[in-house]
Design a protein around this motif. Structure first.
Motif: not given
Length: 77
Positions: A18-20, A22, A24-25, A28, A33, A35-37
């Motif tokens: 997720g937010g960890r 870099r 991610i934006r 998405r 969207s 649950r990105w890993r």
């Protein structure tokens, strides 16, 4: 560098979620969207010149979207 994975990916580990992550934006916006890993693992790969090597591979994935942006981090042989 283009490559093809031969067989399966072994020793899979999660690096970030997720937010960890870099980027991610961008993921998405580009893929949707989810649950990105960010993951890493080892696999045998075939390079464009035909040679087969064992490498550490990093990639991103989300459920329902699949693996994206696979890259070779280092060769293990």
């Amino acid at each position: 560098m283009h490559f093809e994975i031969i067989g399966g990916i072994e020793d899979v580990e999660t690096i970030a979620v997720g937010g960890r992550i870099r980027e991610i934006r961008r993921f998405r916006e580009q893929y949707g969207s989810g649950r990105w890993r960010k993951l890493k693992g080892t696999a045998y790969i075939r390079l464009t010149k035909g040679s087969i090597r064992r490498a550490e591979i990093h990639w991103y994935e989300a459920h329902g979207i699949g693996r994206k942006k696979m890259k070779i981090k280092r060769f293990l042989d």
